[in-house]
Design an enzyme around this catalytic site. Structure first.
Site, PDB file in Angstrom:
ATOM      1  N   GLY A  30      23.648  24.182  15.254  1.00 20.74           N
ATOM      2  CA  GLY A  30      24.893  24.726  15.227  1.00 20.74           C
ATOM      3  C   GLY A  30      25.742  24.111  16.139  1.00 20.74           C
ATOM      4  N   THR A  55      18.349  29.438   8.507  1.00 19.20           N
ATOM      5  CA  THR A  55      19.289  30.162   8.298  1.00 19.20           C
ATOM      6  C   THR A  55      19.296  30.380   6.535  1.00 19.20           C
ATOM      7  OG1 THR A  55      20.924  29.239   9.883  1.00 19.20           O
ATOM      8  CG2 THR A  55      21.717  29.255   7.544  1.00 19.20           C
TER       9      THR A  55
HETATM   10  N1  ASP Z   1      22.819  26.797  12.411  1.00 21.60           N
HETATM   11  C1  ASP Z   1      22.076  27.819  12.771  1.00 21.60           C
HETATM   12  C2  ASP Z   1      22.154  27.766  14.205  1.00 21.60           C
HETATM   13  O1  ASP Z   1      22.511  26.876  14.925  1.00 21.60           O
HETATM   14  C3  ASP Z   1      20.515  27.452  12.577  1.00 21.60           C
HETATM   15  C4  ASP Z   1      20.124  26.833  11.293  1.00 21.60           C
HETATM   16  O2  ASP Z   1      20.978  26.589  10.511  1.00 21.60           O
HETATM   17  O3  ASP Z   1      19.028  26.633  11.287  1.00 21.60           O
HETATM   18  O4  ASP Z   1      22.413  28.824  14.806  1.00 21.60           O
END
Ligand code: ASP
Length: 323
Positions: free
Chosen positions: A246, A192
């Site tokens: 997430g 992210t």
């Molecule tokens: N939080 C993001 C999601 O779940 C992915 C990540 O941060 O690695 O889409």
């Protein structure tokens, strides 16, 4: 100087230098799904250089008296355009071999916020999230509707090929292979981009942008576009951007929870972040970057590492991957 003080000053312990409250501060993250420690030096250095470049984009804006919102947006545009990280170009593949991106931004001064989910052709999802915040009466637009809004706002759209990178394609193929072996695999390989900032005017802002999880299915949307989960900013407390699984971030309303611990329990940002990331979430779930209204920065994660960086008006400027 009184004589006694003068006599003793030679052996008195030096007063502890309390650094003054920085006039501005910024922290960035580019995912808690990090490189393996065995990665070659060139690759590690390339990631650190990209983080430093992204951080420098934010520093330039804040140093010049620019707004925290602008700093957050421009840092995220930089990371979205950098194919090494899972946001914009370089976004992971979903189960069907496409790219679906989520992003959000929040203004701590007014609690105004904007987000987009599941967009497939928007070059810079964070730019569209900001347009939702500033130029629509809504907070969250999804899919095709969000893309029609992008056209109206003249926010650049590209084909899916633009987001393609070979290393993400290989990750996707590996994911499909593991999934086939296990028959029901969890979506994996996260990453992210996020930024939080305090500007010289005392305003906080937070933003997050992601391609989500490799192999995600059925229109899955993560925490990154969910205000209060992956992103939160309130001038009264702090600005937070999260990275990790997430579903857990949504379940525990991680961004808002950290803000609430500061507001209602009087915790410091660091204490609140540790309580949530190390106490509430499980090991391996992810991490957060945060900045409070005093310019304190927290970067807390329960994974092996987190791509991150921090800078402030007192001369701090650092980037890191692991401990
Ligand atoms: N939080 C993001 C999601 O779940 C992915 C990540 O941060 O690695 O889409």
């Amino acid at each position: 100087v009184p004589l006694v003080a003068a006599l003793f000053s030679g052996c008195a312990p030096a007063p502890r230098e309390e650094s003054p409250r920085p006039e501005w501060a910024i922290a960035i993250q580019a995912g808690a799904g990090v490189l393996s420690k065995s990665v070659d030096d060139a690759n590690r250095q390339a990631h650190l250089d990209s983080l430093a470049e992204a951080l420098a984009v934010g520093r330039r804006i804040l140093e010049g008296g620019g707004d925290s919102l602008e700093a957050v947006e421009q840092v995220l545009v930089y990371i979205e355009n950098d194919e090494k990280f899972n946001a914009g170009r370089g976004a992971v593949y979903n189960h069907d071999g496409g790219h679906e991106m989520d992003a959000s931004i929040m203004d701590g001064r007014t609690l105004a916020c904007g987000a987009v989910a599941g967009v497939t052709t928007v070059k810079n999802p964070i730019v569209l999230a900001r347009a939702v915040m500033e130029r629509s009466p809504h907070v969250l637009l999804a899919g095709e509707g969000a893309e029609r809004f992008a056209d109206e706002m003249k926010v650049e759209r590209v084909t899916q090929e633009y987001f393609h990178t070979e290393h993400r394609r290989l990750q996707w193929l590996e994911h499909l292979r593991l999934e086939a072996e296990k028959e029901a695999g969890e979506a994996g390989a996260p990453g992210t981009a996020g930024a939080v900032a305090l500007d010289r005017h005392g305003n906080l802002a937070a933003g997050t942008s992601t391609g989500g999880l490799t192999g995600k299915r059925f229109g899955r949307i993560g925490d990154s576009p969910i205000i209060g989960a992956g992103t939160y900013a309130d001038n009264a407390t702090c600005a937070v951007s999260g990275t990790g699984k997430g579903e857990e971030y949504i379940r525990y309303a991680v961004g808002h929870r950290i803000s609430a611990l500061i507001a209602y329990r009087g915790m410091s940002l660091q204490e609140a972040a540790e309580e949530v990331v190390l106490g509430t979430l499980k090991a391996g779930d992810g991490g957060i970057v945060g900045v409070d209204r005093h310019g304190n920065i927290a970067m807390v994660f329960n994974t092996e590492g987190m791509f991150r960086g921090a800078a402030d008006a007192n001369g701090r400027f650092e980037v890191a991957i692991w401990e």
